[in-house]
Design an enzyme around this catalytic site. Structure first.
Site, PDB file in Angstrom:
ATOM      1  N   SER A   1      -2.516   0.714   2.271  1.00 49.52           N
ATOM      2  CA  SER A   1      -2.255   2.164   2.266  1.00 49.52           C
ATOM      3  C   SER A   1      -1.894   2.651   0.864  1.00 49.52           C
ATOM      4  CB  SER A   1      -1.084   2.496   3.202  1.00 49.52           C
ATOM      5  OG  SER A   1      -1.461   2.323   4.536  1.00 49.52           O
TER       6      SER A   1
ATOM      7  N   ARG B   1      -8.185  -0.771  20.601  1.00 48.25           N
ATOM      8  CA  ARG B   1      -7.276  -1.930  20.496  1.00 48.25           C
ATOM      9  C   ARG B   1      -6.530  -2.224  21.790  1.00 48.25           C
ATOM     10  NH1 ARG B   1      -5.292  -1.239  14.146  1.00 48.25           N
ATOM     11  NH2 ARG B   1      -7.129  -2.321  13.311  1.00 48.25           N
TER      12      ARG B   1
ATOM     13  N   ASP C   1       0.063  -0.250  13.267  1.00 47.14           N
ATOM     14  CA  ASP C   1      -0.829  -1.331  12.835  1.00 47.14           C
ATOM     15  C   ASP C   1      -0.330  -2.708  13.278  1.00 47.14           C
ATOM     16  OD1 ASP C   1      -2.546   0.481  11.713  1.00 47.14           O
ATOM     17  OD2 ASP C   1      -1.714   0.298   9.699  1.00 47.14           O
TER      18      ASP C   1
HETATM   19  C1  S3P Z   1      -2.851   4.670   7.513  1.00 46.87           C
HETATM   20  C2  S3P Z   1      -2.364   5.385   8.569  1.00 46.87           C
HETATM   21  C3  S3P Z   1      -2.481   4.930   9.965  1.00 46.87           C
HETATM   22  C4  S3P Z   1      -2.795   3.439  10.018  1.00 46.87           C
HETATM   23  C5  S3P Z   1      -3.880   3.036   9.074  1.00 46.87           C
HETATM   24  C6  S3P Z   1      -3.492   3.351   7.659  1.00 46.87           C
HETATM   25  C7  S3P Z   1      -2.703   5.239   6.165  1.00 46.87           C
HETATM   26  O1  S3P Z   1      -3.544   5.634  10.577  1.00 46.87           O
HETATM   27  O2  S3P Z   1      -3.140   3.069  11.336  1.00 46.87           O
HETATM   28  O3  S3P Z   1      -4.143   1.657   9.182  1.00 46.87           O
HETATM   29  O4  S3P Z   1      -2.916   4.518   5.170  1.00 46.87           O
HETATM   30  O5  S3P Z   1      -2.378   6.432   6.075  1.00 46.87           O
HETATM   31  P1  S3P Z   1      -3.327   7.087  11.271  1.00 46.87           P
HETATM   32  O6  S3P Z   1      -2.982   8.057  10.227  1.00 46.87           O
HETATM   33  O7  S3P Z   1      -4.653   7.408  11.916  1.00 46.87           O
HETATM   34  O8  S3P Z   1      -2.240   6.860  12.291  1.00 46.87           O
END
Ligand code: S3P
Length: 414
Positions: free
Chosen positions: A7, A329, A298
């Site tokens: 991220s 999932r 996650d």
């Molecule tokens: C992420 C936000 C999450 C997460 C993804 C990474 C990010 O998704 O599940 O693996 O880097 O902002 P969502 O914003 O769809 O919840």
């Protein structure tokens, strides 16, 4: 060594591309997802060089991106697609954003809606899925409350806010990871925070930065789970990101009786970093529901696959977002746990997995559906099963963790 946080790597790359000058990002994630972000940025005219340990990104300022005649391919990466959509919405040119088969099934209306309100024109496929044709426009700030807790949607709006006239405000009812807010501050853009509302003002030039990406706790969780499955284990993860919006998994496990300690916690680039030490212990198990789901999103595949190794089992509720991740999932975790002989009840918004008393898992053929976190969660569950398991399409782990199996091998051998 854990890969750099996925991220944070995306965000540093995108913001460095908008800054004027060269940023150097150490420990940038080698994940295929982050490579997709770099590839898209290159097509938009950004100069990117990779050295052994770092990525050097030279941006030409807030208005320095160039039109790409080629499609921008986000691969498997929802973060690339949604955050880049926010940036492209405010450009004086048109772009097409596409992705792999999994990404072309994922919901994009959640970003199209607010970006359209800001003035962009975005065309998507049936049901609001990619490819997205984005006609960049002069944007105006909006005041938007997120209907789904999503750091990606929040970030897309904040990114668009950089190009919008006036002030852009986003309110989140349930807090999600705040890496975009912290990274914006690092690159010189002030983000106002008033309770659950965030605020950016458009038109501020970003300054280049030298930053180091912390290790990815969401990748580290697979090793933590392995230590809880294999008796007599102890494990230390070094230099892991400990941003409080990401550490819910550590609090949850600690609450279930797992001896976890944090060592050498320090701040770097606005993010908390430190070492996480864990020892094998019985895991109580229990319920995961409500607001905590967003900050564990996650980690839920691994936690669900840990269920059969816990005393009470694990019940996950309020998690229907899991159905629109890289795979469905909920369905895929339930299917594979059943293949291994676990006691599972699938629900529309989660699942209930029986604990130890339901008996030991047996090895099985695991169907990953090309989802990296499913492959890693079940590789770890397989360590505690009777007999061998086969993980199909195991190469999908490259999406977030190239070298995962080699690392697991090393950690388990010691
Ligand atoms: C992420 C936000 C999450 C997460 C993804 C990474 C990010 O998704 O599940 O693996 O880097 O902002 P969502 O914003 O769809 O919840």
């Amino acid at each position: 060594m854990l890969p750099g946080d996925k991220s944070i790597s995306h965000r540093y790359a995108l913001l460095a591309a908008l800054a004027r000058g060269t940023s150097r990002i150490e420990h940038f994630s080698a994940a295929a997802d982050c490579q997709s972000t770099l590839d898209c940025l290159r097509k938009l005219g950004v100069k990117i060089e990779r050295t052994a340990s770092a990525v050097r990104i030279t941006g030409a300022g807030l208005n320095g991106l160039q039109h790409s005649r080629r499609k921008l391919d986000a691969g498997n990466s929802g973060t690339t697609m949604r955050l880049l959509a926010g940036i492209l919405a405010g450009q004086p040119f048109d772009s097409t954003l596409t992705g792999d088969r999994s990404l072309q099934r994922r919901p994009m209306r959640r970003v199209i809606e607010p970006l359209t309100q800001m003035g962009a024109e975005i065309h998507a496929g049936h049901e609001g899925v990619a490819p997205l044709k984005i006609h960049g426009r002069k944007l105006a700030g909006i005041d938007y409350t997120l209907p789904v807790p999503s750091a990606q949607v929040k970030s897309a709006i904040l990114m668009a806010g950089l190009f919008a006239e006036g002030v852009t405000e986003v309110t989140e009812i349930v807090p999600t990871r705040d890496h975009t807010e912290l990274a914006l501050e690092e690159f010189g853009v002030h983000v106002g925070r008033f309770e659950r509302t965030l605020r950016v003002t458009g038109g501020v030039e970003l300054r280049p930065r030298d930053l180091t990406v912390p290790g990815d706790l969401s990748s580290g969780v697979f090793f933590l789970a392995a230590a809880l499955i294999l008796p007599e284990s102890s494990l230390v993860l070094h230099d892991v990101g400990l941003n409080p919006t990401r550490t819910a998994v550590l609090d949850l496990l600690a609450g279930w009786g797992v001896p976890i300690s944090l060592l050498s916690v320090r701040e770097a680039g606005g993010e908390l970093v430190g070492d996480v030490a864990v020892r094998h212990a019985p895991v109580e198990g229990g319920e995961i529901a409500g607001d905590e789901v967003a900050q564990l999103i996650d980690e839920l595949p691994m936690l669900a696959a840990l269920g059969p190794f816990t005393e009470k089992g694990i019940e996950i509720r309020d998690a229907k977002e899991l159905r629109v991740k890289e795979s469905d999932r909920i369905a895929v975790v339930a299917e594979n746990l059943r293949r291994m002989g676990a006691n599972v009840e699938e629900r529309p918004d989660g699942l209930r997995v029986g604990g130890r008393s339901a008996g030991r898992l047996h090895g099985a053929e695991i169907e990953t559906h090309g989802d990296h976190r499913i492959a890693m969660a079940f590789a770890v569950a397989a360590l505690g099963a009777e007999g061998p398991s086969t993980i199909r399409h195991a190469e999908c782990t490259d999406v977030s963790f190239p070298g995962f199996f080699e690392s697991l091998d090393k950690v388990v051998e010691r």
